[in-house]
Design an enzyme around this catalytic site. Sequence first.
Site, PDB file in Angstrom:
ATOM      1  N   TYR A 196      17.200  -2.921  -4.303  1.00 42.63           N
ATOM      2  CA  TYR A 196      16.072  -3.370  -5.143  1.00 42.63           C
ATOM      3  C   TYR A 196      15.702  -4.680  -5.257  1.00 42.63           C
ATOM      4  CZ  TYR A 196      13.127  -2.693  -9.289  1.00 42.63           C
ATOM      5  OH  TYR A 196      12.068  -2.682 -10.169  1.00 42.63           O
ATOM      6  N   GLY A 229       2.799   5.679 -13.370  1.00 46.74           N
ATOM      7  CA  GLY A 229       3.282   4.622 -13.666  1.00 46.74           C
ATOM      8  C   GLY A 229       2.321   3.611 -13.782  1.00 46.74           C
ATOM      9  N   GLY A 266       0.330   3.515  -4.777  1.00 46.40           N
ATOM     10  CA  GLY A 266       1.256   3.899  -5.840  1.00 46.40           C
ATOM     11  C   GLY A 266       0.334   4.429  -7.173  1.00 46.40           C
TER      12      GLY A 266
END
Length: 273
Positions: A161, A19, A15
């Site tokens: 989620y 972010g 990732g």
Amino acid sequence: MSFLGYENKRVIVSGCYSGMGEATARQLLELGAEVHGLDFKESSLDLASFHQVDLRDPATIDAAIEKIGGKVDALFNCAGLPQTAPPMDVMKVNFIGMRHLTEKVLPLMSEGSCIVTISSNGGMGYPRKMELHGQFLANEGYDAAVKWCEEHKEEHVKEGYSFSKEAVCVWTLMMAPKLIKQGIRINCTLPGPTQTPMMSHFEEATDDKVLNTFIQPIGRRSTPEEQAAALIFLNSAPASYLNGLALPVDGGFMAGMMTGQVDLSALAAMMGG
């Protein structure tokens, strides 16, 4: 910052495109680490290597880790999807693919290595679901985990989620006593609302009053750099006795909730209570 012990350490950051993952990879580079990045989108950072990986496709994970090879001192699992993505994609990226990635990296780790994964305040309900997640986690391997989720999508997985982030916490707690026998530490963090590109998806799916509930008592959202700092510390040399933590990095929200010092009325209304 040499006391953190990252000089010349080989680390993997999933990732790393944006972010919290991008902030983590960037700070690790500044600390002298050899950073190998994984993401669906290519990073602009000056990494030792970058590998395009889709956590929904275990073959891409296997290929990337084989190319990296060698010794790995630390793994940072930062990739994730919000609740606006399809539930099964969320489960695959946030947990199932992450677990598969970690299992592929573990043979490259030795005593003193460490792992940290981003969960979420959205997964803070995990203590009430330990037995359920134990049943889920008993499904070893990528395909078995996907099959369980498909069979329990309406009953347990739902939007994906919360369940995926709960699974991160329970899995971390379950793995910590096992891995420490090999000298490998594993922890996770539960960030509060953080101003990343993903935040627009949370704003789309969640009422402002509910989102603002989670910034109490500090009164603001976190920056990606603040979340990266916690991840980097947990995998650092001075944190050598920290193992099996599900660490809130939320400006005091969980503390305030547990002691009755935050207003939960918006959250209660959303949940119908």
